[in-house]
Design a protein around this motif. Structure first.
Motif, short mmCIF file in Angstrom:
data_model
loop_
_atom_site.label_atom_id
_atom_site.label_comp_id
_atom_site.label_asym_id
_atom_site.label_seq_id
_atom_site.Cartn_x
_atom_site.Cartn_y
_atom_site.Cartn_z
N THR A 119 0.85 -1.19 0.00
CA THR A 119 0.00 0.00 0.00
C THR A 119 0.89 1.24 0.00
OG1 THR A 119 -0.17 0.01 2.41
CG2 THR A 119 -1.87 -1.18 1.20
N GLY A 120 0.39 2.30 -0.63
CA GLY A 120 1.15 3.54 -0.68
C GLY A 120 2.47 3.36 -1.42
N ALA A 121 2.46 2.60 -2.50
CA ALA A 121 3.69 2.21 -3.17
C ALA A 121 4.24 3.24 -4.15
CB ALA A 121 3.47 0.89 -3.90
N ALA A 122 3.56 4.33 -4.37
CA ALA A 122 4.03 5.31 -5.36
C ALA A 122 5.27 6.06 -4.89
CB ALA A 122 2.92 6.30 -5.70
N ARG A 123 5.38 6.28 -3.59
CA ARG A 123 6.48 7.11 -3.08
C ARG A 123 7.00 6.60 -1.75
NH1 ARG A 123 4.09 12.90 -2.98
NH2 ARG A 123 2.15 11.82 -2.62
N ARG A 124 8.12 7.13 -1.37
CA ARG A 124 8.76 6.95 -0.06
C ARG A 124 8.88 5.49 0.37
NH1 ARG A 124 5.75 11.67 0.17
NH2 ARG A 124 3.97 10.77 1.24
N VAL A 125 8.43 5.17 1.58
CA VAL A 125 8.63 3.84 2.15
C VAL A 125 7.92 2.76 1.33
CG1 VAL A 125 8.22 2.39 4.18
CG2 VAL A 125 8.98 4.75 4.47
N LEU B 237 3.79 -8.36 -7.74
CA LEU B 237 3.34 -7.23 -6.92
C LEU B 237 1.97 -6.71 -7.32
CD1 LEU B 237 6.67 -5.18 -7.00
CD2 LEU B 237 5.85 -6.63 -5.13
N VAL B 238 1.19 -6.36 -6.30
CA VAL B 238 0.00 -5.53 -6.45
C VAL B 238 0.30 -4.28 -5.64
CG1 VAL B 238 -2.47 -5.29 -6.02
CG2 VAL B 238 -1.54 -7.52 -6.70
N LEU B 239 0.36 -3.14 -6.33
CA LEU B 239 0.75 -1.89 -5.69
C LEU B 239 -0.43 -0.94 -5.66
CD1 LEU B 239 4.12 -1.41 -7.64
CD2 LEU B 239 3.74 -2.63 -5.48
N THR B 240 -0.72 -0.38 -4.50
CA THR B 240 -1.82 0.58 -4.40
C THR B 240 -1.27 1.99 -4.23
OG1 THR B 240 -2.13 0.55 -1.99
CG2 THR B 240 -3.24 -1.18 -3.27
N TYR B 241 -2.07 2.94 -4.69
CA TYR B 241 -1.72 4.36 -4.55
C TYR B 241 -3.01 5.16 -4.53
CZ TYR B 241 -2.73 5.02 -9.52
OH TYR B 241 -3.35 5.10 -10.73
N ARG B 242 -2.90 6.41 -4.04
CA ARG B 242 -4.09 7.26 -3.94
C ARG B 242 -4.12 8.34 -5.00
NH1 ARG B 242 -5.64 11.91 -1.51
NH2 ARG B 242 -3.63 12.22 -0.52
N ALA B 243 -3.01 9.08 -5.18
CA ALA B 243 -3.10 10.26 -6.04
C ALA B 243 -1.92 10.46 -6.99
CB ALA B 243 -3.24 11.51 -5.16
N SER B 244 -0.89 9.72 -6.85
CA SER B 244 0.35 10.00 -7.59
C SER B 244 0.48 9.12 -8.83
CB SER B 244 1.54 9.76 -6.67
OG SER B 244 1.39 10.45 -5.47
N ASP B 245 -0.32 9.42 -9.86
CA ASP B 245 -0.32 8.60 -11.08
C ASP B 245 1.07 8.48 -11.71
OD1 ASP B 245 -3.08 8.15 -10.94
OD2 ASP B 245 -3.53 9.94 -12.11
N ASP B 246 1.77 9.61 -11.88
CA ASP B 246 3.09 9.58 -12.52
C ASP B 246 4.10 8.83 -11.66
OD1 ASP B 246 2.11 11.03 -14.67
OD2 ASP B 246 2.83 12.96 -13.90
N HIS C 148 -5.50 1.99 -8.18
CA HIS C 148 -5.82 3.29 -7.58
C HIS C 148 -6.90 3.09 -6.52
CE1 HIS C 148 -8.06 7.15 -7.42
NE2 HIS C 148 -6.82 7.58 -7.26
N VAL C 149 -6.64 3.55 -5.31
CA VAL C 149 -7.62 3.46 -4.23
C VAL C 149 -7.78 4.84 -3.61
CG1 VAL C 149 -7.22 1.04 -3.69
CG2 VAL C 149 -5.89 2.76 -2.53
N ASP C 150 -9.00 5.18 -3.26
CA ASP C 150 -9.27 6.46 -2.61
C ASP C 150 -10.43 6.26 -1.65
OD1 ASP C 150 -9.64 9.03 -1.81
OD2 ASP C 150 -9.87 9.86 -3.83
N PHE C 151 -10.13 6.33 -0.39
CA PHE C 151 -11.14 6.12 0.64
C PHE C 151 -11.67 7.43 1.22
CE2 PHE C 151 -8.55 2.19 0.87
CZ PHE C 151 -9.54 1.30 0.50
N GLU C 152 -11.48 8.52 0.51
CA GLU C 152 -11.87 9.83 1.03
C GLU C 152 -13.34 9.88 1.43
OE1 GLU C 152 -12.10 14.28 -0.72
OE2 GLU C 152 -10.19 13.23 -0.96
N ASP C 153 -14.21 9.27 0.64
CA ASP C 153 -15.64 9.31 0.97
C ASP C 153 -16.10 8.06 1.70
OD1 ASP C 153 -15.49 7.55 -1.15
OD2 ASP C 153 -17.28 8.30 -2.14
N ALA D 224 3.38 5.06 -11.97
CA ALA D 224 3.86 4.51 -13.24
C ALA D 224 5.36 4.30 -13.20
CB ALA D 224 3.47 5.43 -14.39
N ARG D 225 6.08 5.25 -12.62
CA ARG D 225 7.54 5.14 -12.49
C ARG D 225 7.91 3.97 -11.58
NH1 ARG D 225 8.28 9.97 -13.15
NH2 ARG D 225 7.61 10.72 -11.12
N THR D 226 7.17 3.80 -10.48
CA THR D 226 7.45 2.69 -9.56
C THR D 226 7.23 1.34 -10.24
OG1 THR D 226 6.91 4.02 -7.61
CG2 THR D 226 6.81 1.63 -7.35
N VAL D 227 6.14 1.21 -10.99
CA VAL D 227 5.87 -0.05 -11.71
C VAL D 227 6.99 -0.34 -12.69
CG1 VAL D 227 4.33 -1.16 -13.38
CG2 VAL D 227 3.37 0.03 -11.40
#
Length: 86
Positions: free
Chosen positions: A17-23, A38-47, A73-78, A50-53
């Motif tokens: 989870t949160g695989a687009a950036r940092r940890v 791998l199954v990688l989830t992210y919320r907002a960082s499309d670019d 892409h996952v977004d639990f905001e609502d 894509a770079r991480t994949v």
């Protein structure tokens, strides 16, 4: 089961989870280096995702692995509005 799959193990599968950036990204690349699919989830960082994949596939290949790597892409905001206590 076909003949080509007899005696072959599937590679381990990791969900990060949160695989687009940092940890999360660092964890994904480490797992790819070890040959995990791998199954990688992210919320907002499309670019960034894509770079991480791309980087995960490259790191795996550099270490002799061909991995499946999927981003979701996952977004639990609502979510609080949609989910009710049981």
């Amino acid at each position: 089961m076909n003949e080509s799959s007899v005696g072959r193990q599937s590679p381990p599968l990791a969900v990060v989870t949160g695989a687009a950036r940092r940890v999360g990204r660092a964890n994904a690349l480490e797992l790819a280096q070890s040959g995990c699919d791998l199954v990688l989830t992210y919320r907002a960082s499309d670019d960034d995702m894509a770079r991480t994949v791309d980087d995960a596939r490259q790191v795996a290949a550099e270490n002799g692995y061909s991995i499946d790597c999927t981003s979701v892409h996952v977004d639990f905001e609502d979510a609080p509005d949609r989910w009710q206590p049981v």
